[in-house]
Design a protein around this motif. Structure first.
Motif, PDB file in Angstrom:
ATOM      1  N   ILE A  96       0.842  -1.196   0.000  1.00 34.01           N
ATOM      2  CA  ILE A  96       0.000   0.000   0.000  1.00 34.01           C
ATOM      3  C   ILE A  96       0.877   1.246   0.000  1.00 34.01           C
ATOM      4  CG2 ILE A  96      -1.760   1.299   1.252  1.00 34.01           C
ATOM      5  CD1 ILE A  96      -2.799  -1.293   0.159  1.00 34.01           C
ATOM      6  N   PRO A  97       0.755   2.138  -1.001  1.00 32.37           N
ATOM      7  CA  PRO A  97       1.508   3.409  -0.978  1.00 32.37           C
ATOM      8  C   PRO A  97       0.783   4.435  -0.116  1.00 32.37           C
ATOM      9  CG  PRO A  97       0.308   3.206  -3.043  1.00 32.37           C
ATOM     10  CD  PRO A  97       0.006   1.962  -2.253  1.00 32.37           C
ATOM     11  N   TRP A  98       1.376   4.802   1.001  1.00 34.97           N
ATOM     12  CA  TRP A  98       0.730   5.705   1.955  1.00 34.97           C
ATOM     13  C   TRP A  98       0.986   7.165   1.637  1.00 34.97           C
ATOM     14  CZ3 TRP A  98      -2.522   2.874   4.625  1.00 34.97           C
ATOM     15  CH2 TRP A  98      -2.219   1.533   4.855  1.00 34.97           C
ATOM     16  N   GLY A  99       1.872   7.434   0.695  1.00 36.33           N
ATOM     17  CA  GLY A  99       2.173   8.811   0.317  1.00 36.33           C
ATOM     18  C   GLY A  99       3.384   8.853  -0.589  1.00 36.33           C
ATOM     19  N   ARG A 100       3.777  10.061  -0.966  1.00 34.07           N
ATOM     20  CA  ARG A 100       4.971  10.226  -1.779  1.00 34.07           C
ATOM     21  C   ARG A 100       6.216  10.233  -0.884  1.00 34.07           C
ATOM     22  NH1 ARG A 100       3.297  14.815  -6.324  1.00 34.07           N
ATOM     23  NH2 ARG A 100       2.038  13.412  -7.641  1.00 34.07           N
ATOM     24  N   GLN A 101       7.308  10.736  -1.407  1.00 32.67           N
ATOM     25  CA  GLN A 101       8.562  10.742  -0.654  1.00 32.67           C
ATOM     26  C   GLN A 101       8.531  11.794   0.452  1.00 32.67           C
ATOM     27  OE1 GLN A 101      11.600  11.292  -3.642  1.00 32.67           O
ATOM     28  NE2 GLN A 101      11.808   9.085  -3.962  1.00 32.67           N
ATOM     29  N   LEU A 102       9.181  11.441   1.568  1.00 29.15           N
ATOM     30  CA  LEU A 102       9.271  12.334   2.722  1.00 29.15           C
ATOM     31  C   LEU A 102      10.741  12.473   3.094  1.00 29.15           C
ATOM     32  CD1 LEU A 102       7.422  13.870   4.755  1.00 29.15           C
ATOM     33  CD2 LEU A 102       7.629  11.879   6.251  1.00 29.15           C
ATOM     34  N   THR A 103      11.215  13.716   3.181  1.00 34.82           N
ATOM     35  CA  THR A 103      12.620  13.982   3.492  1.00 34.82           C
ATOM     36  C   THR A 103      12.750  14.457   4.930  1.00 34.82           C
ATOM     37  OG1 THR A 103      13.052  14.595   1.186  1.00 34.82           O
ATOM     38  CG2 THR A 103      14.680  15.273   2.833  1.00 34.82           C
ATOM     39  N   LEU A 121      -1.508  -8.142  -8.333  1.00 36.83           N
ATOM     40  CA  LEU A 121      -1.476  -9.607  -8.316  1.00 36.83           C
ATOM     41  C   LEU A 121      -1.085 -10.123  -6.942  1.00 36.83           C
ATOM     42  CD1 LEU A 121       0.216 -10.459 -11.750  1.00 36.83           C
ATOM     43  CD2 LEU A 121      -2.221 -10.489 -11.164  1.00 36.83           C
ATOM     44  N   TYR A 122      -0.164  -9.440  -6.288  1.00 38.34           N
ATOM     45  CA  TYR A 122       0.242  -9.828  -4.935  1.00 38.34           C
ATOM     46  C   TYR A 122      -0.944  -9.759  -3.977  1.00 38.34           C
ATOM     47  CZ  TYR A 122       2.311  -9.269  -0.293  1.00 38.34           C
ATOM     48  OH  TYR A 122       2.609  -9.375   1.034  1.00 38.34           O
ATOM     49  N   VAL A 123      -1.713  -8.670  -4.062  1.00 43.17           N
ATOM     50  CA  VAL A 123      -2.868  -8.508  -3.173  1.00 43.17           C
ATOM     51  C   VAL A 123      -3.877  -9.622  -3.387  1.00 43.17           C
ATOM     52  CG1 VAL A 123      -4.869  -7.051  -2.684  1.00 43.17           C
ATOM     53  CG2 VAL A 123      -2.609  -6.024  -2.895  1.00 43.17           C
ATOM     54  N   PHE A 124      -4.201  -9.910  -4.653  1.00 38.82           N
ATOM     55  CA  PHE A 124      -5.179 -10.960  -4.934  1.00 38.82           C
ATOM     56  C   PHE A 124      -4.647 -12.337  -4.528  1.00 38.82           C
ATOM     57  CE2 PHE A 124      -7.266  -7.741  -7.463  1.00 38.82           C
ATOM     58  CZ  PHE A 124      -8.600  -8.075  -7.335  1.00 38.82           C
ATOM     59  N   ILE A 269      -7.285  -0.037  -0.331  1.00 41.72           N
ATOM     60  CA  ILE A 269      -7.186  -0.401  -1.749  1.00 41.72           C
ATOM     61  C   ILE A 269      -8.238   0.341  -2.564  1.00 41.72           C
ATOM     62  CG2 ILE A 269      -7.450  -2.303  -3.383  1.00 41.72           C
ATOM     63  CD1 ILE A 269      -6.262  -4.130  -1.237  1.00 41.72           C
ATOM     64  N   ILE A 270      -9.463   0.414  -2.062  1.00 41.32           N
ATOM     65  CA  ILE A 270     -10.516   1.155  -2.762  1.00 41.32           C
ATOM     66  C   ILE A 270     -10.132   2.623  -2.900  1.00 41.32           C
ATOM     67  CG2 ILE A 270     -12.900   1.972  -2.588  1.00 41.32           C
ATOM     68  CD1 ILE A 270     -13.570  -0.690  -1.225  1.00 41.32           C
ATOM     69  N   ALA A 271      -9.610   3.220  -1.821  1.00 41.87           N
ATOM     70  CA  ALA A 271      -9.220   4.632  -1.858  1.00 41.87           C
ATOM     71  C   ALA A 271      -8.101   4.875  -2.855  1.00 41.87           C
ATOM     72  CB  ALA A 271      -8.798   5.087  -0.459  1.00 41.87           C
ATOM     73  N   ILE A 272      -7.148   3.941  -2.961  1.00 47.70           N
ATOM     74  CA  ILE A 272      -6.004   4.138  -3.851  1.00 47.70           C
ATOM     75  C   ILE A 272      -6.370   3.866  -5.306  1.00 47.70           C
ATOM     76  CG2 ILE A 272      -3.727   3.204  -4.462  1.00 47.70           C
ATOM     77  CD1 ILE A 272      -3.337   2.776  -1.415  1.00 47.70           C
ATOM     78  N   VAL A 273      -7.070   2.772  -5.542  1.00 44.16           N
ATOM     79  CA  VAL A 273      -7.350   2.357  -6.922  1.00 44.16           C
ATOM     80  C   VAL A 273      -8.413   3.230  -7.573  1.00 44.16           C
ATOM     81  CG1 VAL A 273      -8.238   0.477  -8.349  1.00 44.16           C
ATOM     82  CG2 VAL A 273      -6.625  -0.010  -6.505  1.00 44.16           C
ATOM     83  N   PHE A 274      -9.415   3.674  -6.824  1.00 42.79           N
ATOM     84  CA  PHE A 274     -10.535   4.383  -7.429  1.00 42.79           C
ATOM     85  C   PHE A 274     -10.633   5.854  -7.034  1.00 42.79           C
ATOM     86  CE2 PHE A 274     -11.905  -0.073  -7.480  1.00 42.79           C
ATOM     87  CZ  PHE A 274     -12.278  -0.197  -8.807  1.00 42.79           C
ATOM     88  N   PHE A 275     -10.046   6.257  -5.919  1.00 42.51           N
ATOM     89  CA  PHE A 275     -10.227   7.623  -5.439  1.00 42.51           C
ATOM     90  C   PHE A 275      -8.917   8.386  -5.287  1.00 42.51           C
ATOM     91  CE2 PHE A 275     -14.205   5.649  -4.467  1.00 42.51           C
ATOM     92  CZ  PHE A 275     -15.143   6.666  -4.589  1.00 42.51           C
ATOM     93  N   GLY A 276      -7.925   8.016  -6.086  1.00 43.43           N
ATOM     94  CA  GLY A 276      -6.712   8.811  -6.170  1.00 43.43           C
ATOM     95  C   GLY A 276      -5.712   8.606  -5.061  1.00 43.43           C
ATOM     96  N   GLY A 277      -6.027   7.808  -4.062  1.00 41.37           N
ATOM     97  CA  GLY A 277      -5.073   7.572  -2.980  1.00 41.37           C
ATOM     98  C   GLY A 277      -4.702   8.845  -2.249  1.00 41.37           C
TER      99      GLY A 277
END
Length: 357
Positions: A96-103, A121-124, A269-277
Motif C-alpha cells: 500500500i503506498p501511503w504517500g509520496r517521498q518524505l525527506t 497480483l500480490y494482493v489478490f 485499496i478502494i481509496a487508492i485504486v478508485f479515489f486517487g489515494g
C-alpha cells in the motif's frame, strides 16, 4: 547504503504494522459506538473516558480467557487456522503506498514498504490464501456448524474473487500498470470536460472513468471481508458462530481481528485504486508554495480520511441492510456481478481502441 535501505524499510514496516493494528483495534470500538447510535441506545461508555479504553479491555479479556481446544484429531490445524487468517490479513499492507517521498534529516524515504510492479497480483494472491485459514479452522473444529460456515466462506470468496478480479482488469486496462504506486500517480491532476461551451474539471480519479468497476469491486469487498449483508460464514442466527464457533481466547481474537484488518486494508485499496489515494485537489499548489514534505503529509492525511470514510461505510451498511439468503448471495455473484464485470471489460476495450489510448 544497503543497510540504510533495510533500516528504512524496517521502520516503515513497523510503523505500518502499528498503525494497522491500532486502527483495527479502534475500529471495533467505533463500530460499537455507531451501532449504539443507529439503534438509539448507548454504546460502550464504562471503560475509560467515553469508553475509549474498551478495546484495551477487550484485548485483556481475550488474552486472559481460558484457551479451549475441542476434541479434534487435527489440533495443529485448529491452531494454524486463525494464525493464517491473521497473517494474510497483515501481509496485504506491504504494497500500500501511503504517500509520496518524505525527506527528514537529509534522508529521503518512500512511504511504502514494498513497491513491486505486480502489487495488484500480490494482493489478490494473498487474499486468496486467506480463505484457507477459515477453511482449515472450520474443518479442524470437528463441529458441523463450523464446517458449514467454512464451506460457505470458501464458496463465497471463490465466487466473489472472480468478479472482483474481472472488475480490476478494466482498471488495469486504463492505468496500464499493476503497480499500486503507479496507479495512484496516474490519478494525479484533473480531467477537463467541455459541455455546450461550459468547461468542467474534476479529479482524475478512476471512479469517474470506471464507475461500474468501482461498484462491483465495492460489493465484492463486502463479501471478501464477510461483512453484512454477506456475513453468512458467521451468521449467528443460523450457525451459532460459524467457522469460529469452537474457538476461544486469542484464537477467536485473531479471527475477529483479521476481519477488521481486512476491512481497513480493503478500504485503503478502494481509496487508492478508485479515489486517487494520496492525491487531492491543490496538491501541486501545496508542493510549490509550502514544500514537498507538507504536500506529502497532507496527502497521507487525505488518504487516511478516505479510508476512514469507507470503514464508516462498511459499518453503516452492516447496521442498515439485512443479511442475504445463501441462494441470493450466489445468484448475485455468478449471475449478476460476473457478467457485468465482463461487459465492463468489453466496453472499456472498445473505448480505448476508439480513442486510441
Amino acid at each position: 547504503m544497503e543497510s540504510a535501505f533495510l533500516i528504512e524499510k524496517g521502520v516503515i514496516i513497523l510503523v505500518v504494522f502499528g498503525i494497522t493494528m491500532l486502527i483495527a483495534l479502534y475500529s471495533t470500538f467505533a463500530e460499537r459506538v455507531l451501532a449504539g447510535y443507529f439503534q438509539d441506545r448507548l454504546g460502550p461508555n464504562r471503560a475509560g473516558p467515553g469508553g475509549l479504553l474498551q478495546p484495551l479491555a477487550d484485548g485483556v479479556k481475550m488474552f486472559t480467557k481460558e484457551d479451549f481446544i475441542p476434541d479434534t484429531p487435527n489440533k495443529v490445524l485448529f491452531i494454524l487456522g486463525p494464525g493464517l487468517a491473521m497473517t494474510t490479513a497483515l501481509m496485504t499492507s506491504a504494497v500500500i503506498p501511503w504517500g509520496r517521498q518524505l525527506t527528514l534529516f537529509g534522508y529521503t524515504a518512500t512511504l511504502q514498504a514494498a513497491d513491486i510492479n505486480i502489487a495488484i497480483l500480490y494482493v489478490f494472491g494473498v487474499i486468496s490464501i486467506g480463505v484457507y485459514g477459515i477453511m482449515i479452522g472450520g474443518w479442524a473444529s470437528n463441529n458441523k456448524f463450523s464446517l458449514l460456515g467454512a464451506v460457505r466462506a470458501s464458496s463465497q470468496m471463490i465466487s466473489y474473487e472472480v468478479a472482483m478480479g474481472l472488475s480490476m482488469i478494466a482498471v488495469l486496462m486504463v492505468s496500464g500498470s499493476l503497480s499500486m504506486h503507479e496507479i495512484a500517480e496516474n490519478q494525479h491532476g484533473f480531467i477537463d470536460w467541455n459541455w455546450h461551451g461550459h468547461k468542467f474539471a474534476w479529479p482524475s480519479w478512476y471512479v469517474f472513468k470506471q464507475p461500474l468497476a468501482f461498484l462491483i469491486f465495492l460489493i465484492c469487498a463486502f463479501a471478501e471481508t464477510n461483512r453484512t449483508p454477506f456475513d453468512l460464514p458467521e451468521c449467528e442466527s443460523e450457525l451459532v458462530g460459524g467457522y469460529h464457533t469452537e474457538y476461544s481466547s486469542m484464537k477467536l481474537g485473531f479471527f475477529l481481528f483479521a476481519e477488521y484488518v481486512n476491512m481497513f486494508i480493503s478500504s485503503a485499496i478502494i481509496a487508492i485504486v478508485f479515489f486517487g489515494g494520496y492525491n487531492y485537489p491543490g496538491m501541486d499548489w501545496v508542493h510549490n508554495h509550502i514544500g514537498e514534505n507538507m504536500a506529502t503529509i497532507v496527502g497521507t492525511l487525505v488518504l487516511f480520511a478516505k479510508i476512514f470514510f469507507f470503514i464508516f461505510f462498511y459499518m453503516w451498511v452492516r447496521w442498515t441492510v439485512p443479511r442475504f439468503r445463501y441462494d441470493q448471495l450466489m445468484n448475485l455473484g455468478w449471475k449478476i456481478l460476473m457478467p457485468l464485470a465482463i461487459l465492463n471489460i468489453v466496453i472499456t476495450g472498445f473505448v480505448l481502441i476508439a480513442t486510441g489510448a
